[in-house]
Design a protein around this motif. Structure first.
Motif, short mmCIF file in Angstrom:
data_model
loop_
_atom_site.label_atom_id
_atom_site.label_comp_id
_atom_site.label_asym_id
_atom_site.label_seq_id
_atom_site.Cartn_x
_atom_site.Cartn_y
_atom_site.Cartn_z
N SER A 194 0.63 -1.06 0.02
CA SER A 194 0.02 0.01 -0.05
C SER A 194 0.78 1.17 -0.25
N GLY A 195 0.28 2.27 -0.61
CA GLY A 195 1.15 3.48 -0.78
C GLY A 195 -0.03 4.73 -0.72
N ILE A 196 0.05 5.87 -0.03
CA ILE A 196 -0.67 7.10 -0.32
C ILE A 196 0.20 8.31 -0.72
N LYS A 197 -0.01 8.89 -1.62
CA LYS A 197 0.14 10.31 -2.11
C LYS A 197 -0.89 11.06 -1.28
N PRO A 198 -0.41 11.91 -0.22
CA PRO A 198 -1.45 12.86 0.13
C PRO A 198 -1.90 14.19 -0.58
N THR A 199 -2.58 14.93 -0.10
CA THR A 199 -2.85 16.39 -1.02
C THR A 199 -1.61 16.96 -1.04
N TYR A 200 -1.45 17.76 -2.14
CA TYR A 200 -0.10 18.40 -2.36
C TYR A 200 -0.24 19.48 -1.44
N GLY A 201 1.25 19.45 -0.64
CA GLY A 201 1.39 20.33 0.52
C GLY A 201 1.26 19.88 1.84
N ARG A 202 0.73 18.74 1.89
CA ARG A 202 0.62 18.12 3.23
C ARG A 202 2.08 17.71 3.92
N CYS A 203 2.67 17.31 3.16
CA CYS A 203 4.12 17.00 3.51
C CYS A 203 5.08 18.03 3.03
N SER A 204 6.08 18.65 3.76
CA SER A 204 6.82 19.54 3.33
C SER A 204 7.77 19.00 2.08
N ARG A 205 8.43 19.66 1.30
CA ARG A 205 9.27 19.60 0.25
C ARG A 205 10.77 19.94 0.67
N ALA A 218 5.77 14.20 -0.90
CA ALA A 218 6.20 12.64 -0.18
C ALA A 218 4.95 11.93 0.16
N GLY A 219 5.20 10.82 0.69
CA GLY A 219 4.23 9.93 1.03
C GLY A 219 4.63 8.79 1.48
N PRO A 220 4.13 7.75 2.38
CA PRO A 220 4.56 6.62 2.97
C PRO A 220 4.12 5.26 2.19
N MET A 221 4.91 4.35 2.31
CA MET A 221 4.70 3.02 1.50
C MET A 221 4.81 1.98 2.69
N ALA A 222 3.88 0.98 2.68
CA ALA A 222 4.01 0.27 3.78
C ALA A 222 3.19 -1.10 3.57
N HIS A 223 3.09 -2.12 4.40
CA HIS A 223 2.44 -3.44 4.26
C HIS A 223 0.89 -2.96 4.19
N ASP A 224 0.38 -2.28 5.05
CA ASP A 224 -0.95 -1.98 4.85
C ASP A 224 -1.65 -0.66 5.04
N VAL A 225 -2.88 -0.41 5.35
CA VAL A 225 -3.39 0.91 5.44
C VAL A 225 -3.14 1.53 6.50
N ARG A 226 -3.20 0.80 7.79
CA ARG A 226 -3.00 1.36 9.04
C ARG A 226 -1.51 1.84 9.24
N ASP A 227 -0.70 1.17 8.57
CA ASP A 227 0.77 1.47 8.72
C ASP A 227 1.11 2.89 8.06
N CYS A 228 0.45 2.99 6.77
CA CYS A 228 0.61 4.06 6.08
C CYS A 228 -0.07 5.37 6.70
N ALA A 229 -0.99 5.12 7.39
CA ALA A 229 -1.87 6.27 8.27
C ALA A 229 -0.87 6.63 9.52
N VAL A 230 -0.22 5.58 9.95
CA VAL A 230 0.65 5.81 11.27
C VAL A 230 1.80 6.64 10.44
N MET A 231 2.52 6.38 9.57
CA MET A 231 3.55 7.12 8.92
C MET A 231 3.22 8.21 8.55
N LEU A 232 2.24 8.49 7.77
CA LEU A 232 1.82 9.98 7.37
C LEU A 232 1.57 10.83 8.42
N GLU A 233 1.03 10.34 9.60
CA GLU A 233 0.85 11.25 10.50
C GLU A 233 2.23 11.75 11.06
#
Length: 493
Positions: A194-205, A218-233
């Motif tokens: 799983s991997g998520i690209k957040p809204t442009y501007g959510r993560c600093s460039r 920027a965005g996280p890539m991980a095993h599953d949705v929960r892990d992506c949520a944890v990292m994105l926070e």
């Protein structure tokens, strides 16, 4: 003891917190796994000392009751992020040996949250590629293989190919990726993660080597949705050092995760049904629609009429911005310098850039310089910007009647290494489903959906309204629960 390398980000975090195992045991297990997986070429440098130092700090913090959100979690960092004191090359000969004296905001946020770094991950040069074959360090191998009995190397996708391969092969529980036109989502789909690209501007460039500044995210890539949520926070947040950073609080994405999407309206854009796409892609898309309907969502047909122009628009805007961003690599201030004997300044520029950049980067610089030139600026770049606005308007209008969109992530499963390198246009077509959301700056997530007839992963993509990462994550969780994707690559070592 459980094989610690099979655990995800949240499982490791919770296990360290609960005393099920020590953070140092986790770090040592993944360090050994990274060494075992060197044949995949996912890492360009390994940093075991960083991972161990963070692990020891986590174990000490647990004893004192002062754990952080990612204490005990070792991560891989894409080589596009500046890491203080550690080589950062963007996969290019131009920056080989460059060790920043500063930290990118995203990696700094992760380390401040308690994470350690296992190493820097291989990638397409300056994030330009869809197969991780343009890196100066050589291509990355996917741990997946076709089930035809052969052993042909498979691409993990790009540009975040090292990131995707590392997670799929259990070399790291989570990694950072970057997405300009699909470089998180396409490799995630190719490798069954799983991997998520957040809204442009959510993560600093800040501290992220620039490709196309109005698209890079920027965005996280991980095993599953929960892990992506944890990292994105941990990754996200306002940053005064980035003028495009959104001055908004970071939501509690993990705490608010819910697979209850009853009553949500999911749009199915008809323009994403294109000729030449394998029947398996359409079949898994229909299956995904059925899963979301089973979760209580209402399925609605929608139209995004300017989608057909997204790919050519992207391949005008992105190279134009790249040609501007890469002008800084001139051999004067940092990076490689090639100074011909008795040559003048212009000859030094020419020699440095000729030696420092690979073929794909040169191709895009030339395209970008062409569309920005005086005679063609209005005909190409200005027109592309207008079409980009129309594409964003299509999404805005669609979201007046639906909450989310479900589409394929890529037009095929992963292809073999070398199969498309001779045809740049065929390679660019890999981004056909991913670039519209990038041009509109929308949050979008790839989730594994199944396997094709050759035993390779297929993924689907959920696209949400601006700033609705929660809606995307929740729908992805509902999808994940119904897909039940548990397939793993055969032993790759």
């Amino acid at each position: 003891m459980t094989d610690l390398t099979q655990l995800g980000v949240a499982q490791i975090r919770d296990g360290v917190r609960d005393g099920d195992f020590k953070a140092r045991d986790v770090a040592e297990a993944f360090i050994a796994q990274v060494e075992k997986g060197r044949a995949l070429n996912a890492f360009v440098i390994e940093t075991p000392e960083h991972a161990l130092a963070a692990a020891d700090a986590a174990d000490a913090a647990r004893a004192s009751g002062d754990l952080k959100p990612l204490s005990g979690v070792p991560l891989g960092i894409k080589d596009l992020f500046a890491t203080k004191g550690y080589q950062t090359t963007a996969g290019s000969n131009m920056l080989k040996g460059f060790e920043p004296v500063y930290e990118s905001t995203v990696s700094g946020n992760l380390f401040a949250a308690g994470a350690g770094m296992l190493g820097k991950l291989n990638m397409d040069e300056f994030a330009m590629g869809s197969s991780n074959e343009t890196s100066v360090f050589g291509n990355v191998l996917s741990p997946w293989r076709r089930n035809d009995g052969g052993n042909a190397g498979i691409t993990p996708g790009g540009s975040s190919g090292g990131s995707a391969s590392a997670v799929a092969a259990r070399l790291a529980p989570g990694v950072t990726g970057t997405d300009t036109g699909g470089s998180i989502r396409q490799p995630a789909a190719f490798t069954g993660i799983s991997g998520i690209k957040p809204t442009y501007g959510r993560c600093s460039r800040f501290g992220m080597v620039a490709f196309a500044s109005s698209l890079d995210q920027a965005g996280p890539m991980a095993h599953d949705v929960r892990d992506c949520a944890v990292m994105l926070e941990a990754m996200a947040g306002f940053d005064r050092k980035d003028s495009t950073s959104l001055d908004l609080p970071v939501p509690n994405w993990e705490a608010n995760l819910s697979s209850d999407i009853r009553g949500k309206r999911i749009g199915i854009p008809k323009e994403y049904r294109i000729d030449g796409v394998p029947a398996e892609i359409d079949a898994v898309w229909e299956q995904g629609i059925a899963w979301l309907r089973d979760a209580g969502a209402e399925i609605v047909d929608v139209s995004l009429p300017h989608t057909r122009y997204a790919l050519p628009t992207y391949y005008i805007i992105a190279p134009a911005e790249a040609s501007s961003n890469l002008a800084r690599y001139d051999g004067v201030r940092y990076g490689q310098r090639v100074a011909p004997e008795n040559g003048n300044l212009t000859e030094m520029y020419e020699a440095t850039r000729a030696a420092g950049f690979g073929a794909e980067v040169k191709r895009r610089i030339m395209i970008g310089t062409y569309v920005l030139s005086a005679g063609f600026y209005d005909a190409y770049f200005n027109q592309a910007q207008k079409v980009r606005a129309l594409i964003a308007r299509d999404f805005h209008q669609a979201f007046e009647s639906v909450d989310l969109l479900l589409t394929p992530t890529a037009p095929s499963a992963a292809f073999g290494l070398g199969e498309k390198t001779a045809d740049p246009i065929a390679m660019y077509l890999n981004d056909v489903f991913a670039v519209p959301a990038s041009l509109a700056g929308l949050p979008a997530m790839a989730v594994p959906a199944g396997l094709d007839g050759q035993g390779l992963p297929l993924g689907l993509q959920l696209i949400g309204r601006p700033l609705d990462e929660q809606g995307v994550l929740n729908a992805a969780l509902a999808f994940e629960e119904r897909a039940g994707f548990k397939a793993r690559p055969e032993a790759w070592w």
